[in-house]
Design a protein around this motif. Structure first.
Motif, PDB file in Angstrom:
ATOM      1  N   ALA A  69       0.825  -1.211   0.000  1.00  9.10           N
ATOM      2  CA  ALA A  69       0.000   0.000   0.000  1.00  9.10           C
ATOM      3  C   ALA A  69       0.851   1.250   0.000  1.00  9.10           C
ATOM      4  O   ALA A  69       0.487   2.261  -0.596  1.00  9.10           O
ATOM      5  CB  ALA A  69      -0.931  -0.014   1.213  1.00  9.10           C
ATOM      6  N   LYS A  70       2.015   1.208   0.662  1.00  9.90           N
ATOM      7  CA  LYS A  70       2.884   2.385   0.729  1.00  9.90           C
ATOM      8  C   LYS A  70       3.375   2.781  -0.663  1.00  9.90           C
ATOM      9  O   LYS A  70       3.475   3.971  -0.976  1.00  9.90           O
ATOM     10  CB  LYS A  70       4.070   2.118   1.665  1.00  9.90           C
ATOM     11  N   VAL A  71       3.673   1.770  -1.506  1.00 11.12           N
ATOM     12  CA  VAL A  71       4.135   2.058  -2.862  1.00 11.12           C
ATOM     13  C   VAL A  71       2.995   2.625  -3.701  1.00 11.12           C
ATOM     14  O   VAL A  71       3.148   3.620  -4.409  1.00 11.12           O
ATOM     15  CB  VAL A  71       4.717   0.785  -3.516  1.00 11.12           C
ATOM     16  N   THR A  72       1.843   1.978  -3.620  1.00  9.37           N
ATOM     17  CA  THR A  72       0.680   2.410  -4.406  1.00  9.37           C
ATOM     18  C   THR A  72       0.265   3.831  -4.043  1.00  9.37           C
ATOM     19  O   THR A  72      -0.007   4.667  -4.921  1.00  9.37           O
ATOM     20  CB  THR A  72      -0.493   1.447  -4.166  1.00  9.37           C
ATOM     21  N   ALA A  73       0.242   4.140  -2.749  1.00  4.80           N
ATOM     22  CA  ALA A  73      -0.190   5.463  -2.304  1.00  4.80           C
ATOM     23  C   ALA A  73       0.805   6.541  -2.719  1.00  4.80           C
ATOM     24  O   ALA A  73       0.417   7.628  -3.169  1.00  4.80           O
ATOM     25  CB  ALA A  73      -0.371   5.467  -0.786  1.00  4.80           C
ATOM     26  N   PHE A  74       2.094   6.258  -2.585  1.00  8.40           N
ATOM     27  CA  PHE A  74       3.096   7.263  -2.965  1.00  8.40           C
ATOM     28  C   PHE A  74       3.060   7.511  -4.466  1.00  8.40           C
ATOM     29  O   PHE A  74       3.130   8.671  -4.919  1.00  8.40           O
ATOM     30  CB  PHE A  74       4.493   6.823  -2.544  1.00  8.40           C
ATOM     31  N   LEU A  75       2.953   6.456  -5.243  1.00 10.71           N
ATOM     32  CA  LEU A  75       2.919   6.607  -6.694  1.00 10.71           C
ATOM     33  C   LEU A  75       1.723   7.439  -7.128  1.00 10.71           C
ATOM     34  O   LEU A  75       1.827   8.299  -8.014  1.00 10.71           O
ATOM     35  CB  LEU A  75       2.893   5.238  -7.355  1.00 10.71           C
ATOM     36  N   ALA A  76       0.572   7.218  -6.490  1.00 11.37           N
ATOM     37  CA  ALA A  76      -0.633   7.996  -6.827  1.00 11.37           C
ATOM     38  C   ALA A  76      -0.399   9.485  -6.561  1.00 11.37           C
ATOM     39  O   ALA A  76      -0.799  10.341  -7.358  1.00 11.37           O
ATOM     40  CB  ALA A  76      -1.823   7.493  -6.020  1.00 11.37           C
ATOM     41  N   MET A  77       0.257   9.811  -5.450  1.00 10.89           N
ATOM     42  CA  MET A  77       0.525  11.213  -5.130  1.00 10.89           C
ATOM     43  C   MET A  77       1.507  11.825  -6.126  1.00 10.89           C
ATOM     44  O   MET A  77       1.364  12.984  -6.532  1.00 10.89           O
ATOM     45  CB  MET A  77       1.063  11.334  -3.706  1.00 10.89           C
ATOM     46  N   LEU A  78       2.511  11.046  -6.541  1.00  8.89           N
ATOM     47  CA  LEU A  78       3.505  11.560  -7.494  1.00  8.89           C
ATOM     48  C   LEU A  78       2.861  11.821  -8.854  1.00  8.89           C
ATOM     49  O   LEU A  78       3.112  12.844  -9.491  1.00  8.89           O
ATOM     50  CB  LEU A  78       4.638  10.562  -7.617  1.00  8.89           C
ATOM     51  N   VAL A  79       1.996  10.905  -9.294  1.00 10.08           N
ATOM     52  CA  VAL A  79       1.306  11.074 -10.583  1.00 10.08           C
ATOM     53  C   VAL A  79       0.385  12.292 -10.518  1.00 10.08           C
ATOM     54  O   VAL A  79       0.326  13.105 -11.451  1.00 10.08           O
ATOM     55  CB  VAL A  79       0.507   9.804 -10.937  1.00 10.08           C
ATOM     56  N   ASP A  80      -0.361  12.454  -9.413  1.00 11.96           N
ATOM     57  CA  ASP A  80      -1.250  13.601  -9.263  1.00 11.96           C
ATOM     58  C   ASP A  80      -0.454  14.905  -9.319  1.00 11.96           C
ATOM     59  O   ASP A  80      -0.899  15.904  -9.904  1.00 11.96           O
ATOM     60  CB  ASP A  80      -2.010  13.522  -7.943  1.00 11.96           C
ATOM     61  N   GLY A  81       0.716  14.906  -8.686  1.00  8.75           N
ATOM     62  CA  GLY A  81       1.550  16.112  -8.707  1.00  8.75           C
ATOM     63  C   GLY A  81       2.002  16.482 -10.100  1.00  8.75           C
ATOM     64  O   GLY A  81       2.027  17.645 -10.473  1.00  8.75           O
ATOM     65  N   GLU A  82       2.332  15.474 -10.925  1.00  7.67           N
ATOM     66  CA  GLU A  82       2.742  15.742 -12.314  1.00  7.67           C
ATOM     67  C   GLU A  82       1.580  16.285 -13.131  1.00  7.67           C
ATOM     68  O   GLU A  82       1.744  17.171 -13.958  1.00  7.67           O
ATOM     69  CB  GLU A  82       3.279  14.459 -12.948  1.00  7.67           C
ATOM     70  N   LYS A  83       0.378  15.750 -12.900  1.00  7.50           N
ATOM     71  CA  LYS A  83      -0.792  16.215 -13.659  1.00  7.50           C
ATOM     72  C   LYS A  83      -1.122  17.664 -13.377  1.00  7.50           C
ATOM     73  O   LYS A  83      -1.679  18.361 -14.219  1.00  7.50           O
ATOM     74  CB  LYS A  83      -2.006  15.333 -13.333  1.00  7.50           C
ATOM     75  N   GLN A  84      -0.779  18.119 -12.182  1.00  6.76           N
ATOM     76  CA  GLN A  84      -1.101  19.501 -11.793  1.00  6.76           C
ATOM     77  C   GLN A  84      -0.097  20.511 -12.314  1.00  6.76           C
ATOM     78  O   GLN A  84      -0.277  21.713 -12.159  1.00  6.76           O
ATOM     79  CB  GLN A  84      -1.183  19.589 -10.276  1.00  6.76           C
ATOM     80  N   GLN A  85       1.011  20.011 -12.907  1.00  4.85           N
ATOM     81  CA  GLN A  85       2.029  20.939 -13.411  1.00  4.85           C
ATOM     82  C   GLN A  85       1.539  21.638 -14.670  1.00  4.85           C
ATOM     83  O   GLN A  85       0.858  21.088 -15.489  1.00  4.85           O
ATOM     84  CB  GLN A  85       3.325  20.183 -13.693  1.00  4.85           C
TER      85      GLN A  85
END
Length: 298
Positions: free
Chosen positions: A282-298
């Motif tokens: 879950a730690k990997v899945t949750a971190f990856l989701a946050m990183l992807v969301d951050g890229e989309k907001q750029q």
């Protein structure tokens, strides 16, 4: 043979990692005597000396080095097993170990790590920033962020985003950059080579669909980390090719000048890479989701 005590494996691994019984005890938050006793008991159980003890440092024997590599994998599997149970509650726990290149790590990953640990206080993060590729199959890293072009490695990958490569120089080079309109003209300017790249001097320029130019730069300075290359360019050492996520704001502010603007360099991808596995903690899945969301907001 009696059942193996996982705690003893953890104690032994900590001693090898830190090179000291004292530092291992501090990491594990137990007494040095307990660590020493349990490691000695482990050696008795398996009938082999695992450590060479000197007055200054503890070193693994050849058998100890081999056993340490196995211990890391066993302990990681045990941690993942507990993580799988934790995933039932959909709440990430444990220590997330990530590696990323210096430039993207500082610019993008560090802010995400900060937000991640604030959202999931039961998680800790160990972030290793290095431009050299880390072997994920060693079991020491949960996920790697790789910027550029992926090689077929048998690992699983998810694309996070993409980036452009931009040829830039500091404002002091503005006149020379303005006069160098073609790639061949640019090659006459002093160049700061990024030795973290496989081909730091050979660059493929394109304009439109038909024009292609391969240009070999002449390095005035060679540096092995991307942030240091940027620092050298800002200091006036020469021009260099740097990723847009690192230089876009500096171009807008006028600190850097985009050279040969009519020409493009190959764009690259940004990927999260992790070992192939049925279970994704879950730690990997949750971190990856946050990183992807951050890229989309750029």
């Amino acid at each position: 043979m009696t059942a193996m005590n996982l705690n003893r494996l953890a104690y032994f691994a900590a001693v090898v990692d830190t090179g000291s019984f004292t530092r291992a005890a501090e990491r594990l938050r137990i007494t040095k005597a307990v660590v020493s006793q349990q490691v000695a008991e482990l050696e008795r159980e398996i009938g082999t000396s695992l450590l060479i003890r000197t007055t200054r440092r503890v070193h693994p024997t050849e058998a100890g080095r081999m056993f340490h590599a196995r211990c890391i994998l066993i302990l990681r599997e045990a941690e993942d097993a507990f993580g799988e149970l934790a995933q039932v509650a959909a709440e990430p726990t444990g220590t997330l170990r990530i590696t990323a290149p210096n430039d993207y790590g500082i610019t993008k990953v560090v802010p995400t790590v900060t937000a991640f640990t604030a959202r999931y206080p039961a998680c800790k993060v160990e972030l290793m920033l290095r431009d050299q590729t880390v072997d994920l199959l060693s079991g020491e890293v949960d996920m790697a962020i790789r910027v550029g072009w992926l090689e077929d490695s048998g690992l699983q990958a998810r694309k996070i985003g993409s980036f452009r490569q931009i040829l830039v120089g500091c404002a002091g080079f503005a006149d020379q950059i303005a006069a160098a309109r073609d790639p061949e003209d640019v090659a006459a300017l002093p160049f700061v080579a990024n030795m973290a790249l496989k081909e730091p001097l050979l660059w493929q320029f394109s304009r439109g669909d038909l024009e292609r130019r391969a240009v070999r730069m002449q390095a005035a300075i060679a540096i092995d980390t991307t942030p240091a290359v940027l620092a050298a360019v800002l200091a006036g050492a020469g021009i260099s090719v740097l990723p847009d996520f690192l230089v876009a704001d500096l171009i807008l502010s006028g600190h850097l000048v985009h050279a040969a603007r009519e020409w493009q360099l190959p764009a690259g991808g940004i990927h999260a890479v992790y070992p192939a596995a049925r279970f994704r903690p879950a730690k990997v899945t949750a971190f990856l989701a946050m990183l992807v969301d951050g890229e989309k907001q750029q």
